[in-house]
Design a protein around this motif. Structure first.
Motif, mmCIF file in Angstrom:
data_model
loop_
_atom_site.group_PDB
_atom_site.id
_atom_site.type_symbol
_atom_site.label_atom_id
_atom_site.label_comp_id
_atom_site.label_asym_id
_atom_site.label_seq_id
_atom_site.Cartn_x
_atom_site.Cartn_y
_atom_site.Cartn_z
ATOM 1 N N UNK A 77 8.500 17.713 -20.238
ATOM 2 C CA UNK A 77 8.482 16.868 -21.432
ATOM 3 C C UNK A 77 7.583 17.476 -22.504
ATOM 4 N N UNK A 78 6.459 18.034 -22.061
ATOM 5 C CA UNK A 78 5.550 18.662 -23.020
ATOM 6 C C UNK A 78 6.227 19.860 -23.696
ATOM 7 N N UNK A 99 19.207 13.796 -22.632
ATOM 8 C CA UNK A 99 17.924 13.981 -21.947
ATOM 9 C C UNK A 99 17.466 12.664 -21.322
ATOM 10 N N UNK A 121 14.173 11.316 -19.730
ATOM 11 C CA UNK A 121 12.767 11.652 -19.464
ATOM 12 C C UNK A 121 12.364 11.367 -18.015
ATOM 13 N N UNK A 178 9.431 20.243 -24.082
ATOM 14 C CA UNK A 178 10.453 19.671 -24.971
ATOM 15 C C UNK A 178 9.824 19.272 -26.309
ATOM 16 N N UNK A 182 12.513 14.316 -15.755
ATOM 17 C CA UNK A 182 11.777 15.518 -16.163
ATOM 18 C C UNK A 182 10.325 15.417 -15.718
ATOM 19 N N UNK A 183 9.739 16.577 -15.423
ATOM 20 C CA UNK A 183 8.312 16.595 -15.111
ATOM 21 C C UNK A 183 7.518 16.456 -16.413
ATOM 22 N N UNK A 184 6.225 16.124 -16.271
ATOM 23 C CA UNK A 184 5.365 16.028 -17.448
ATOM 24 C C UNK A 184 5.356 17.346 -18.218
#
Lengths: 268, 396
Positions: A177-178, A167, A169, A180, A172-174
């Motif tokens: 990530x949330x 992964x 970060x 995840x 990745x969009x916010x």
């Protein structure tokens, strides 16, 4: 067979089912007999190649477990057994029948729990690197403790090629990530103790009365060959197959081979 | 202001940090020499008794599977101090009730300690640091919910006197609660709760318990205490929040000269320097919110943990340490008092690591004789915290 299909998008449509106790996000698409896919601890990657490939042969229904993805998590839910009951509600609401039930990791555990309860709507079962039973010695965890090791070590156990799947970060969009972080939290909630298993499950597996295929990636560092063998022995008539050059998530690392095994097992 | 001598009862004789991955949870206990450990306990108990002689109150805490605090059963040490001391209040801060399987057992332990001490204990409840999760085998998800259900059940067990009651809650189930003995203090011992966030503090304030925060420094403490006052007022407890409802834990070392004080103070920072912990113990999933963990992954927030500190000077500047001559220590506490708009309990981390017995005692005595009387005079227990809150709110 599958190789030619890559890139041909069989899009899955997202919807949210309002069930009596929980809202469940579900992705659906494709045509054919029903294939209900129950995801593992990493959550559902709805755009993954294997789902598109499965959609060429099946009507794919892929819900997110409570507390994963866009599904809600009521305070009273805290077990994989709760997930099993919720997915029976999904089956009822969507009027699914003659189901090929495929579950990976804790989704395999969920599928096994379901199949010990009621197989009237389930035609066959595929457990992919399933966790959920305790068969080894009392002083050794059957599944390595992913909560007590560094993340890169966890990745080495999960993937045949960890460097390819790690992964990042930054990419990745916010919101991703949330999701995840929330998925990890829910995974922890339901697998912490007893760790990655229901002590009752192995005593119930004999009830499964549908053809069962157990798939395991040859490089899986979480679900050992012995563990998968034990699972197969506990389910009447179950067969174990190994997918080379794949770890705990063979559907991501070897989507064509993975789909091929399922298609052949389902006689499609 | 009341000051509480607080020792973590560390076992400092450790191998070099390069030789282990984590000082918490996973360090093999072959590194613990029971004979040295017993001698250390003799010493720490002596230091508590000296602190009592000097007029300080006493505080202890609990950790598990770690040399940084070799007290995995604080109620036992509480009971020992309850018998060895005669006057001091004894604060246990605290009971990690989200990690204890039976809240009723905790109620019983505290009631017994209250009897043994003839009503001198104060009972703290803590959520516990994240590296307590693995040793307790406690699910990091829903800790807060378990904490509050357990706390309410404990208070009910202390205050119910008409025979058994039952409790069928979300996390705890008891069909027959009827504790003997019941607490010495009526209706029950004072309750403290440790929190680290303004919203957590607001909940504590709403209940009127004493709120404690550890090493939260100049930056975080003002808003945490403001959160407490907000919760207190919103619950209809009145505008005035007595300073005795608020507590702050800091490293404290006092000496005749600044140089000697800083030499002692540097030794206290062992507590932070030794805290080598890998991320999987430092931040198990579910301990912090998913929102915070997403920000940690993004690199825009820090995971929960001890402050980063490089020197005593730095620690003093950040408000996590008060160290120097008696005048300097008084001035530092006074400045912090102003910064947080008033607090009434100072938890004095006065021993750690290799700060030896003689230096520890020197620090305790000088503080107790030269600083404490001035703090009591300057900040009487009747003072009010957050006097300027309403004016400030009006101004903004």
């Amino acid at each position: 067979m599958a190789e030619a299909l890559i890139g041909e998008r069989a899009a899955l449509d997202r919807s949210v089912l309002k069930l009596p106790e929980v809202d469940i996000e579900v992705f659906q698409g494709g045509e054919g007999p029903v294939l209900l896919f129950l995801h593992g601890g990493g959550g559902l990657q709805a755009d993954a190649a294997f789902l598109r490939l499965l959609g060429k042969r099946f009507r794919v229904v892929a819900p997110s477990h409570p507390g994963f993805g866009g599904s809600s998590l009521p305070l009273w839910m805290d077990s994989v057994d709760d997930f099993a009951h919720v997915h029976f509600d999904v089956i009822d609401q969507l009027k699914l029948d003659h189901i090929t039930l495929v579950g990976a990791s804790i989704g395999g555990w969920t599928a096994a729990e379901m199949a010990t309860k009621n197989t009237s709507r389930i035609d066959r079962l595929v457990l992919v690197s399933p966790v959920g039973i305790k068969v080894g010695p009392v002083d050794k965890l059957d599944i390595p403790d992913i909560f007590a090791m560094a993340q890169d070590k966890v990745e080495r156990l999960i993937y045949h090629q960890p460097e390819k799947w790690r992964l990042d970060p930054a990419k990745k969009t916010d919101e991703e990530l949330l999701t995840f972080a929330r998925n990890r939290e829910t995974l922890t909630l339901v697998t912490w103790e007893p760790y990655m298993h229901n002590p009752k499950l192995k005593h119930r597996l004999h009830r499964i009365d549908r053809p069962t295929l157990i798939l395991r990636g040859a490089s899986d560092g979480l679900v050992s060959r012995d563990y998968a063998d034990s699972y197969a022995k506990l389910i009447p008539g179950a067969r174990l197959e190994t997918i080379p050059e794949a770890g705990h998530v063979p559907f991501l690392e070897q989507p064509e081979a993975f789909v091929d095994r399922i298609v052949r097992f389902a006689g499609r | 202001m009341r000051v509480w001598h607080f020792s973590e009862n560390a076992y400092p004789y450790l191998p070099p940090a390069e030789e282990y991955e984590s000082v918490r949870a996973a360090l093999p206990n072959r590194h613990y020499d029971p004979v040295k450990g017993a001698a250390l306990y003799d010493r720490f108990i002596d230091e508590w008794l000296i602190a009592e002689e000097e007029g300080l109150e006493l505080m202890m805490n609990e950790h598990h599977q770690t040399p940084t605090c070799v007290d995995p059963a604080a109620p036992l040490v509480l009971a020992v101090l309850g018998r060895l001391t005669k006057r001091a209040r004894i604060l246990i801060l605290g009971n990690p009730i989200a990690n204890r399987r039976q809240p009723v057992r905790v109620a019983e332990e505290m009631a017994l300690a209250d009897i043994l001490s003839h009503g001198r204990i104060e009972v703290g409840f803590v959520r516990g640091v994240p590296y307590e999760i693995s040793p307790a085998n406690s699910n990091p998800v829903y800790m807060n919910e378990r904490h509050w259900e357990a706390l309410d059940l404990i208070i009910k067990a202390w205050t119910s006197h008409d025979g058994p009651f039952s409790h069928e809650g979300r996390f705890f189930h008891h069909r027959f609660v009827n504790i003997w003995p019941r607490p010495y203090q009526q209706p029950h011992p004072p309750v403290w709760v440790a929190t680290t966030t303004p919203n957590g503090a607001a909940r504590v304030g709403g209940r009127g318990f004493v709120q404690a925060t550890f090493l939260s420094g100049n930056r975080m403490t003002p808003e945490i205490f403001a959160g407490y006052r907000r919760g207190w007022r919103e619950a209809g407890r009145g505008d005035d929040v007595p300073i005795d409802r608020l507590a702050y834990a800091a490293f404290i070392y006092t000496a005749e000269t600044e140089e000697a004080a800083h030499a002692g103070a540097e030794k206290l920072l062992w507590h932070i320097a030794i805290n080598k912990i890998p991320p999987h113990f430092r931040n198990p999933p579910g301990y912090a919110s998913a929102e915070l963990n997403a920000q940690v992954m993004r690199g825009t927030a820090r995971e929960p943990g001890l402050p980063k500190v490089v020197s005593a000077r730095h620690a003093i500047d950040d408000g996590i340490m008060f160290a120097g001559t008696p005048d300097q220590v008084f001035d530092q506490v006074k400045r912090f008092y102003g910064r947080v708009a008033g607090f009434g309990n100072l938890l004095m981390l006065g021993q750690s690591g290799f700060l030896d017995h003689a230096d520890t005692v020197r620090g305790i005595k000088l503080f107790a004789r030269e600083v404490y009387p001035r703090l009591k005079a300057a900040f009487p227990d009747t003072a009010i915290s957050g006097v300027g809150d309403r004016a400030g709110a009006a101004a903004t």
